[in-house]
Write a protein that holds these residues in place. Sequence first.
Motif, PDB file in Angstrom:
ATOM      1  N   SER A  54       0.382  -1.081  -0.203  1.00 14.02           N
ATOM      2  CA  SER A  54      -0.171   0.155   0.081  1.00 14.02           C
ATOM      3  C   SER A  54       0.710   1.021  -0.119  1.00 14.02           C
ATOM      4  O   SER A  54       0.544   1.937  -0.481  1.00 14.02           O
ATOM      5  CB  SER A  54      -1.163  -0.052   1.394  1.00 14.02           C
ATOM      6  N   ILE A  55       2.083   0.939   0.668  1.00 11.68           N
ATOM      7  CA  ILE A  55       3.033   2.787   0.556  1.00 11.68           C
ATOM      8  C   ILE A  55       3.285   3.001  -0.525  1.00 11.68           C
ATOM      9  O   ILE A  55       3.514   3.744  -1.530  1.00 11.68           O
ATOM     10  CB  ILE A  55       3.821   2.257   2.069  1.00 11.68           C
ATOM     11  N   ARG A  56       4.097   1.342  -1.110  1.00 13.29           N
ATOM     12  CA  ARG A  56       4.317   1.278  -2.625  1.00 13.29           C
ATOM     13  C   ARG A  56       2.985   1.978  -3.808  1.00 13.29           C
ATOM     14  O   ARG A  56       3.402   3.337  -4.556  1.00 13.29           O
ATOM     15  CB  ARG A  56       4.700   0.186  -3.661  1.00 13.29           C
ATOM     16  N   THR A  57       1.900   2.138  -3.603  1.00 15.92           N
ATOM     17  CA  THR A  57       1.100   1.833  -4.634  1.00 15.92           C
ATOM     18  C   THR A  57       0.956   3.810  -3.761  1.00 15.92           C
ATOM     19  O   THR A  57       0.452   4.351  -5.129  1.00 15.92           O
ATOM     20  CB  THR A  57      -0.107   2.044  -3.939  1.00 15.92           C
ATOM     21  N   GLU A  58       1.141   3.901  -2.968  1.00 20.53           N
ATOM     22  CA  GLU A  58       0.658   5.677  -2.927  1.00 20.53           C
ATOM     23  C   GLU A  58       1.719   6.434  -3.419  1.00 20.53           C
ATOM     24  O   GLU A  58       1.796   7.457  -3.576  1.00 20.53           O
ATOM     25  CB  GLU A  58       0.562   5.483  -0.495  1.00 20.53           C
ATOM     26  N   LEU A  59       3.124   5.683  -2.928  1.00 20.48           N
ATOM     27  CA  LEU A  59       4.009   7.050  -3.244  1.00 20.48           C
ATOM     28  C   LEU A  59       3.590   6.981  -4.910  1.00 20.48           C
ATOM     29  O   LEU A  59       4.090   7.785  -5.585  1.00 20.48           O
ATOM     30  CB  LEU A  59       5.172   6.026  -2.760  1.00 20.48           C
ATOM     31  N   ALA A  60       3.678   6.206  -5.814  1.00 23.83           N
ATOM     32  CA  ALA A  60       3.587   5.703  -7.363  1.00 23.83           C
ATOM     33  C   ALA A  60       2.612   6.711  -7.488  1.00 23.83           C
ATOM     34  O   ALA A  60       2.506   7.898  -8.644  1.00 23.83           O
ATOM     35  CB  ALA A  60       3.597   4.534  -7.768  1.00 23.83           C
ATOM     36  N   LYS A  61       1.519   6.637  -6.463  1.00 22.92           N
ATOM     37  CA  LYS A  61      -0.046   7.848  -6.933  1.00 22.92           C
ATOM     38  C   LYS A  61       1.054   8.908  -6.662  1.00 22.92           C
ATOM     39  O   LYS A  61       0.281  10.110  -7.171  1.00 22.92           O
ATOM     40  CB  LYS A  61      -0.993   7.809  -6.091  1.00 22.92           C
ATOM     41  N   LEU A  62       1.640  10.163  -5.996  1.00 27.39           N
ATOM     42  CA  LEU A  62       2.249  10.909  -5.411  1.00 27.39           C
ATOM     43  C   LEU A  62       3.453  11.036  -7.140  1.00 27.39           C
ATOM     44  O   LEU A  62       3.290  12.531  -7.189  1.00 27.39           O
ATOM     45  CB  LEU A  62       2.546  10.860  -3.836  1.00 27.39           C
ATOM     46  N   LYS A  63       4.043  10.361  -6.987  1.00 27.36           N
ATOM     47  CA  LYS A  63       4.995  10.400  -8.222  1.00 27.36           C
ATOM     48  C   LYS A  63       4.576  10.957  -9.406  1.00 27.36           C
ATOM     49  O   LYS A  63       4.171  12.123  -9.802  1.00 27.36           O
ATOM     50  CB  LYS A  63       6.035   9.240  -8.191  1.00 27.36           C
TER      51      LYS A  63
END
Length: 136
Positions: free
Chosen positions: A77-86
């Motif tokens: 989930s953290i990786r997914t949120e970071l990808a969305k932010l990027k």
Amino acid sequence: MIHAEAAAAATQFSWPTIAAPIAVVIAAGIAGLVATRNGRKSPHENLKMLVDIRAELDSSTADGEPSLDAERVVDSSIRTELAKLKKLNTAHGRGRFAYFREWLSQASPGDIGYVALQAFFALVGVLTVVNLFHPF
């Protein structure tokens, strides 16, 4: 003669009778925007919440071993949120239209419905004001 004066008085343009409903619609729209914005979490808030959960998982391990499945889910989930932010930040650098397209691709169906509903009511409001000046 009296009938002509009464007919002329009924068709005169009156700003107070028009301004009050328009002001109510505008105030309701602003209140809706503020309430919706306050009700939604930003991507940064979601990421902070996930990082806090991850830290809590590390500190409170049952029998000395954390649940590997829970760690995997939170890390994913953290990786997914970071990808969305990027993606959002990259799109923001390309311009407003690119940012809006990226936001739309990440938005939930409720967010898209909300934007469509706002556009519909804005159109109805504009048509109402135009109808006041030039009846259809």
